[in-house]
Design a protein around this motif. Structure first.
Motif, PDB file in Angstrom:
ATOM      1  N   TRP A  52       6.057  -0.837   0.289  1.00 39.23           N
ATOM      2  CA  TRP A  52       5.814  -0.211  -1.003  1.00 39.23           C
ATOM      3  C   TRP A  52       6.157  -1.226  -2.076  1.00 39.23           C
ATOM      4  CZ3 TRP A  52       3.704   4.496  -1.903  1.00 39.23           C
ATOM      5  CH2 TRP A  52       3.567   5.344  -0.794  1.00 39.23           C
ATOM      6  N   HIS A  62      10.001  -4.142  -4.226  1.00 39.52           N
ATOM      7  CA  HIS A  62       9.278  -3.932  -2.967  1.00 39.52           C
ATOM      8  C   HIS A  62      10.257  -3.469  -1.912  1.00 39.52           C
ATOM      9  CE1 HIS A  62      10.769  -7.535  -0.802  1.00 39.52           C
ATOM     10  NE2 HIS A  62      10.928  -7.991  -2.037  1.00 39.52           N
ATOM     11  N   SER A  99       9.425   4.150   0.170  1.00 41.15           N
ATOM     12  CA  SER A  99       8.771   4.315  -1.131  1.00 41.15           C
ATOM     13  C   SER A  99       9.793   4.296  -2.270  1.00 41.15           C
ATOM     14  CB  SER A  99       7.961   5.609  -1.167  1.00 41.15           C
ATOM     15  OG  SER A  99       8.786   6.732  -1.034  1.00 41.15           O
ATOM     16  N   HIS A 119       2.929   2.154  -8.509  1.00 41.69           N
ATOM     17  CA  HIS A 119       3.655   2.322  -7.249  1.00 41.69           C
ATOM     18  C   HIS A 119       2.617   2.420  -6.138  1.00 41.69           C
ATOM     19  CE1 HIS A 119       6.431   4.932  -4.616  1.00 41.69           C
ATOM     20  NE2 HIS A 119       6.930   3.721  -4.616  1.00 41.69           N
ATOM     21  N   TYR A 120       2.562   1.415  -5.269  1.00 45.94           N
ATOM     22  CA  TYR A 120       1.507   1.318  -4.268  1.00 45.94           C
ATOM     23  C   TYR A 120       2.069   0.930  -2.903  1.00 45.94           C
ATOM     24  CZ  TYR A 120      -1.342   0.949  -8.466  1.00 45.94           C
ATOM     25  OH  TYR A 120      -1.927   1.171  -9.683  1.00 45.94           O
ATOM     26  N   PHE A 121       1.300   1.273  -1.854  1.00 41.97           N
ATOM     27  CA  PHE A 121       1.618   0.874  -0.484  1.00 41.97           C
ATOM     28  C   PHE A 121       0.637  -0.208  -0.069  1.00 41.97           C
ATOM     29  CE2 PHE A 121       1.385   1.531   4.202  1.00 41.97           C
ATOM     30  CZ  PHE A 121       2.691   1.169   4.481  1.00 41.97           C
TER      31      PHE A 121
END
Length: 90
Positions: free
Chosen positions: A28, A52, A56, A75-77
């Protein structure tokens, strides 16, 4: 996009999504200074990683000191999103 804070501790240099995924695989990430390609906010040219981690929550905690400085924090995976099969839904 906010004014760049080049000396901000913990921020990476601007990177593309492919570079972010290569550097932080299956993690994340929180992104700032996102350079959107158009007004749809779907794809971006570059962004800086502000946090990172494998959970999450980890990047959100790392980016917390920047929340007052940036209007937008993404906020990304970086990994593949796996959806459960319909037979496994409760």
């Amino acid at each position: 996009m906010n004014v760049a804070h080049a000396d901000e501790p913990g921020l990476t240099a601007p990177m593309t999504w492919d570079e972010i995924r290569a550097r932080y695989p299956d993690e994340w990430v929180c992104l700032v200074e996102i350079g959107w390609l158009d007004d749809s906010n779907v794809a971006f040219a570059t962004a800086r990683v502000a946090g990172h981690g494998k959970t999450s929550r980890a990047p959100l905690d790392q980016a917390r000191p920047l929340w007052g400085r940036y209007r937008e924090i993404g906020h990304y995976f970086t990994g593949k999103v796996v959806r459960p099969s319909p037979g496994r839904l409760l």
